[in-house]
Design an enzyme around this catalytic site. Sequence first.
Site, mmCIF file in Angstrom:
data_model
loop_
_atom_site.group_PDB
_atom_site.id
_atom_site.type_symbol
_atom_site.label_atom_id
_atom_site.label_comp_id
_atom_site.label_asym_id
_atom_site.label_seq_id
_atom_site.Cartn_x
_atom_site.Cartn_y
_atom_site.Cartn_z
ATOM 1 N N HIS A 172 0.832 -1.210 0.000
ATOM 2 C CA HIS A 172 0.000 0.000 0.000
ATOM 3 C C HIS A 172 0.863 1.255 0.000
ATOM 4 C CE1 HIS A 172 -3.729 -2.287 1.598
ATOM 5 N NE2 HIS A 172 -3.700 -2.227 0.304
ATOM 6 N N ARG A 177 -17.233 20.529 -1.314
ATOM 7 C CA ARG A 177 -18.000 19.316 -1.004
ATOM 8 C C ARG A 177 -18.165 19.211 0.507
ATOM 9 N NH1 ARG A 177 -14.265 16.764 -5.086
ATOM 10 N NH2 ARG A 177 -15.578 16.399 -6.900
ATOM 11 N N GLU A 236 -27.064 17.695 -12.925
ATOM 12 C CA GLU A 236 -26.476 16.356 -12.988
ATOM 13 C C GLU A 236 -27.536 15.276 -13.146
ATOM 14 O OE1 GLU A 236 -24.403 15.651 -9.255
ATOM 15 O OE2 GLU A 236 -25.835 16.902 -8.199
ATOM 16 N N ASN A 244 -19.956 13.744 -13.721
ATOM 17 C CA ASN A 244 -19.852 12.332 -13.322
ATOM 18 C C ASN A 244 -21.229 11.701 -13.161
ATOM 19 O OD1 ASN A 244 -17.303 13.260 -13.189
ATOM 20 N ND2 ASN A 244 -16.964 12.801 -11.028
ATOM 21 N N ASP A 245 -22.098 12.389 -12.381
ATOM 22 C CA ASP A 245 -23.428 11.831 -12.197
ATOM 23 C C ASP A 245 -24.252 11.959 -13.472
ATOM 24 O OD1 ASP A 245 -23.758 10.514 -9.790
ATOM 25 O OD2 ASP A 245 -23.722 12.400 -8.671
ATOM 26 N N ARG A 258 -21.735 4.008 -11.897
ATOM 27 C CA ARG A 258 -20.376 4.530 -11.727
ATOM 28 C C ARG A 258 -19.418 3.529 -11.113
ATOM 29 N NH1 ARG A 258 -21.042 10.434 -9.001
ATOM 30 N NH2 ARG A 258 -18.866 10.382 -8.440
ATOM 31 N N CYS A 287 -18.459 21.589 -12.823
ATOM 32 C CA CYS A 287 -17.562 21.211 -11.733
ATOM 33 C C CYS A 287 -17.305 19.708 -11.727
ATOM 34 C CB CYS A 287 -18.106 21.678 -10.389
ATOM 35 S SG CYS A 287 -19.746 21.040 -10.027
#
Lengths: 834, 215
Positions: A451, A559, A696, A719-720, A730, A767
Amino acid sequence: MVNIVLISHSKILADGTRELAAQMGGQVVEIATAAGIDDPANSIGTNPEQIVAAIRSVYSADGVVVLMDMGSAVMNAELALELLPASMKGEIVLSSAPFVEGAVAAAAQASAGGNLEEVLREANSAIVGKQNMLGPVGEISAQTNMPPGVNSKGRLLKIIVPNKLGLHARPAAKLIKLLSDFRATVYVSKEGRRPVNAKSISQVSTLGTTKGDALIFLIQGEDGAGAEEAIKAFAADNFGDPVKGENDQQKPAKNKKRTINKSKGQLFGTPASPGIFVGKAFLARLNDPEVVEVPIEDPASEILLLRAAITNVEAEISQIQTQLNQGVAQTDDQILDFPLLLLEDHDLIHRIEAFIAVEQVNAAYAWSQAIEDLEARYRAMDSPYMQERAGDIRELRRKVLLALVGEEAYTFKISEPSILVVEELGPAEVAGLDTSLVRGIITRKGGVTSHAAILAKALGIPAIVGLGDQFTSIIDGAQLAMDGTSGRVLAVKEHPNEVAQLKEQQWQNEETQVQLMRQASAPATTSDGKTFPILANVKDANGAKKAFVMGADGIGLLRTEFLYMNRTTPPSEEEQYRSYSSICRAMQGKPVTIRTLDVGGDKPIPYLGIPLEKNPFLGLRGIRYCLHESGQHLFRTQLRAICRVAAEFPVRLMYPMIGVVEEVKAANKLLAEVLDVLRAADIWAVRPQAVGIMIEVPSTAFCIPALAREADFFSIGTNDLTQYLLTLDRGNEMVATYRSALHPSVLEALQQIITAAKVCQIEIGMCGELAGNPKVTELLIQMGLDKFSMNAPAIPVVKDIVRQLDYAALTKRKQSISLLDNLAAVETALSERD
Amino acid sequence: MQKIYPSHIIAWQEAFAAEMATNKAYLSELDSLIGDADHGSNMDRGYQKVAALLPELTGLDIGAILKKVGMTLISTVGGAAGPLYGTFFLRAGASSAGKTELLPIELLESLRAGLEGVKGRGRAVIGEKTMVDALEPALEALREEIYSGESLKVGLKRAAAAAEKGMKDTIPMLAKKGRASYLGERSIGHQDPGATSSALLIQTLYTTYSQLNNS
């Protein structure tokens, strides 16, 4: 001697049970009862004061086991425990063992001189004898070989391990998280072996499963059906591992060991993260505390110390995790789930605490023993991939021990940009590095799939791992050149020419970056004088500071949901007020667009009480939750905080997940109400400068004029929008092929939205991820976009592109992309542009 | 400004003790259908003790009064209601410790602390046919009214109505906690006695407050 207390609603039952137990316990074990109540009319009941008296009457430093029948007896026993002095509590244990069998077994074990843990174990497994005689253990127990004391009834589910590495760290962490939503008790066993608690990360991840193994889950509890479905879905999803490229993924675990070139001043390790750096070696000695066993007298306070240390480390790692997704890079923020879940592993922690209590040893020793044992199990696993998880565990050992001895969080005190040379690093340690000073990492241990290595790559720090014994030849302060792509380390003194070449390369890489950074804070103005605001997407004050440095003209998307995550209660109005203020302050007067809470979907927050939904992405998400009665209170609190900040800073407000105009009206109505309440109370607050919405949800594309009447601005969340428009999940890799914001159908929707917004004369920004893709900056401007908001690192690049454009010429030219009819064609056309 | 004073709390407890005496048979009857038929007599036993104690509590602060009530219930009720109601008042008392007056929001906080205590003690959540089904909607309604700037009286009135609705909503529920849960499907169709006494608790809080503040 361990003594016993029996609690029952019925005095007769308690006395009878005591009689039975006394036959086993001889005269030595003291057994007290607390049963019935003092009311001739109805003597059935329990009384916590009686229980307290009973416990006191047989109290012994060796311990007291309390057995009870049911209902109020259980609750009153707990209440009684709260009423007893703290100094006694450590030795008093409430047992869930069956009343009669448990009492008899406990008395027998206690009279034989058993310690508290042994007596408890006997009581808990007392029912097994009867079960073996009467069943119905039958089929289930034959298959699952349950540990003693575990009820073997329940749903059985057989799963064939679908993914190559089985329940390795990340899938194990996912499984635990998944099951934590259910109250059911779940055991899992690898065929024929002893089952382990499926909610314990230390147990699940050491099952040592690989593809094709049969796992048997035993699920007990009311919501077991849901848990069963969830496990099935998890298996169908390849245990959350990507199907594509699975074969490439484990290959790196076999680290390509290069033959060591004996040339002087030259070392080879395993290249783990690309990049070149020439600079000073900073040799950091691992601060791995030596631990010795120390007998102690007060186990309770040792346990408290351990808990405090664990809590501290948990907080530290959570904070690092929060910072990690700062937009610095595409990091996998699930990497830190594994250590966090280990720290929350009740089975593991209880075992350690019991060890402290029973053996009367110091917390550091107990912790160290248990963790080293776990680490050893990892190092002994067949899969090299799993072996590399041992580094994560070693780091946890270190961190908790340092927290225990009260040493400050481990930091490398580096004063100039250097190459960090260290035995081994854990993921949290890498994530916590100051990337402006640590410009390269060289380690003795570790592999490319550790990791730590994955994170180094994500953070853009060149890294070479697994140097082995060559490691010892590196001298602190020596000038080194490292090439993270080839795995080569050179001493500058002995290889001046090659180093000069590497330096040249490093310099070129950096120069471009420096050039961009130099102009970052200047506006993005096209050659013919049109300026586009280039804003940042951030989630906290740290991100805002970075965004400011990167030249953001403001924040286009704050956010706020991250303020609500990783905690058990929502942030108060004051906390939000402080957080938003500090973000605004970091932006030094530039506008900040605060998006209200966007939860649900893939961002579940347990305390919000959003029920488990069949289709969370189509469910109570974003503004829908905030307008729903279950979320309104939270929403009002957030609006209050935002309006207060708006009185002091240039703040804009944005609602997420708007689908219909009614939602905007309802949200605005709440906003007005909140403002009225604030004003009535004489609290300094104003309506934000502008109140806008995210675009969105596809339905918004068809009601732009109505929305434009209610909102001051639009910001497209690509994205949405992409996932909803194409109806492609997604998170599901199996439907990823055409899921792209560049798909012609998405681009066409964008064009229609932007055009409609222009007609309505409303500001239209973006955005989503697409806004930060430098390949489409030109296209988006051509389509008519006014504003861009993106992850901070992309800002200098996008600004640079805008500056090279001729806006007038661009808008006159018809954009050619819209003529293309498939994703591949769009991608090809875009790649040909540079 | 509307506030809650120690006298309100004492009057409330007095009135609730009277309610428990009046409804003793009714609550036990409800309990006989799905439990062990002792909820009415248990609550009444506890509240007779509380009623006897109340005159001695004059002069104490709100937190102290609530704690005394809680301790009394714990040691006298006997059934599951003892630790549950006892915990309710102990936690509510701890949340209002030392206070001689409560703002509406502080009253709400105190009651919520009590509710959280009950939920923790009984490991119960809403929808399991318990006290929680009356208390939680009641406090939620009270919160809504207080936060939207309504008077405490209106808030308590809505809380009482919500508690009553919550109580009735337990009828079709499947019991998941306590003795009733052993009945499984057969627990459906009966009103939960604990939710009933809890609804009465909120109802009396409203009536005593509105009576004292009208005169």
